[in-house]
Design an enzyme around this catalytic site. Structure first.
Site, mmCIF file in Angstrom:
data_model
loop_
_atom_site.group_PDB
_atom_site.id
_atom_site.type_symbol
_atom_site.label_atom_id
_atom_site.label_comp_id
_atom_site.label_asym_id
_atom_site.label_seq_id
_atom_site.Cartn_x
_atom_site.Cartn_y
_atom_site.Cartn_z
ATOM 1 N N ARG A 1 0.823 -1.209 0.000
ATOM 2 C CA ARG A 1 0.000 0.000 0.000
ATOM 3 C C ARG A 1 0.856 1.258 0.000
ATOM 4 N NH1 ARG A 1 -5.539 -0.175 2.864
ATOM 5 N NH2 ARG A 1 -4.644 1.553 4.025
ATOM 6 N N ARG B 1 1.022 12.976 -9.484
ATOM 7 C CA ARG B 1 0.833 14.400 -9.232
ATOM 8 C C ARG B 1 2.087 15.200 -9.598
ATOM 9 N NH1 ARG B 1 -3.913 14.213 -9.770
ATOM 10 N NH2 ARG B 1 -5.405 14.248 -8.072
ATOM 11 N N HIS C 1 1.960 15.781 -13.157
ATOM 12 C CA HIS C 1 1.027 16.871 -13.458
ATOM 13 C C HIS C 1 1.664 18.243 -13.222
ATOM 14 C CE1 HIS C 1 -2.485 13.924 -12.566
ATOM 15 N NE2 HIS C 1 -2.136 13.883 -13.845
ATOM 16 N N SER D 1 8.512 3.811 3.337
ATOM 17 C CA SER D 1 8.571 2.491 3.976
ATOM 18 C C SER D 1 8.371 2.648 5.476
ATOM 19 C CB SER D 1 9.924 1.825 3.699
ATOM 20 O OG SER D 1 10.059 0.627 4.439
ATOM 21 N N SER E 1 8.654 0.463 7.944
ATOM 22 C CA SER E 1 9.737 -0.161 8.713
ATOM 23 C C SER E 1 11.111 0.356 8.326
ATOM 24 C CB SER E 1 9.715 -1.676 8.518
ATOM 25 O OG SER E 1 10.101 -2.012 7.185
ATOM 26 N N SER F 1 -2.002 0.823 8.324
ATOM 27 C CA SER F 1 -2.979 1.739 7.721
ATOM 28 C C SER F 1 -2.718 3.199 8.055
ATOM 29 C CB SER F 1 -4.402 1.365 8.135
ATOM 30 O OG SER F 1 -4.782 0.147 7.543
ATOM 31 N N GLU G 1 0.247 4.503 6.079
ATOM 32 C CA GLU G 1 -0.057 4.602 4.655
ATOM 33 C C GLU G 1 -0.968 5.793 4.355
ATOM 34 O OE1 GLU G 1 0.309 -0.197 4.773
ATOM 35 O OE2 GLU G 1 -1.659 0.744 4.769
ATOM 36 N N ASP H 1 0.422 14.579 -0.764
ATOM 37 C CA ASP H 1 -0.469 15.606 -1.309
ATOM 38 C C ASP H 1 -0.117 16.987 -0.777
ATOM 39 O OD1 ASP H 1 -1.886 13.932 -2.993
ATOM 40 O OD2 ASP H 1 -3.621 13.732 -1.671
#
Length: 185
Positions: A46, A57, A60, A86, A88, A149, A152, A160
């Site tokens: 992920r 992006r 872009h 990463s 870990s 999660s 990520e 962003d």
């Protein structure tokens, strides 16, 4: 607990995690990208998907950005930067990429929970991210979410935010970026 209550808890975790990232570390990454000839991103699982969205992006924005492992990725050279996401900092395939980039003499940025990891030590600079590793046995950040999660999600939002900083520095707006969006679909 209802789904929307979980969503609120996740958003609260993300709010907390974003406040733990150092602005000066983020600015080093922005400047490293601006100084690089080409930008390469890598991550596994992920985290790799988050890196792919970041590369898109950057494209872009008119930056020569590539995802390592894709068939159209050019060679990495000494004037380039490799950004590795990463949790870990120890994923074997990513360590190998970092070692190769280090031997070539390019710059390496590690975006990781563990700056003292192998990838973190090979990097020219690191961005310490909050989060728990997949097994959640290490790390100093607690989360209700499974596995990596929180890392990520924070990684995607951080990438962003880096794009927004680029837009500010380059005087871009979304209309200028949209002109570089795929238009044959």
């Amino acid at each position: 607990m209802q789904t929307t209550q979980y969503l609120t808890k996740i958003l609260n975790e993300l709010q907390q995690s974003s406040s733990l990232i150092l602005d000066e570390d983020a600015e080093k990454l922005v400047n490293g990208i601006l100084e690089a000839k080409k930008v390469f991103v890598a991550g596994a699982g992920r985290s790799g998907f988050m890196g792919k969205s970041f590369a898109m992006r950057m494209m872009h924005m008119g930056i020569d950005a590539y995802v390592l492992g894709e068939t159209t990725t050019p060679n990495f050279e000494k004037d380039d930067i490799l950004i590795i996401g990463s949790g870990s900092g120890e994923t074997k395939s990513l360590v190998s990429m970092a070692e190769k980039a280090h031997n070539i003499g390019g710059k390496i940025a590690a975006v990781t929970i563990f700056p003292e990891s192998t990838i973190g030590q090979l990097a020219n600079f690191t961005i310490k991210m909050p989060g728990s590793p997949k097994d959640q046995s290490e790390g100093d950040y607690q989360t209700i979410q499974p596995m990596g999660s929180l890392f990520e999600q924070t990684l995607l939002l951080f990438y962003d935010a880096i794009i927004l900083r680029f837009m500010e520095k380059k005087g871009y707006d979304t209309n200028k970026m949209y002109g570089k969006h795929a238009n044959l679909e």
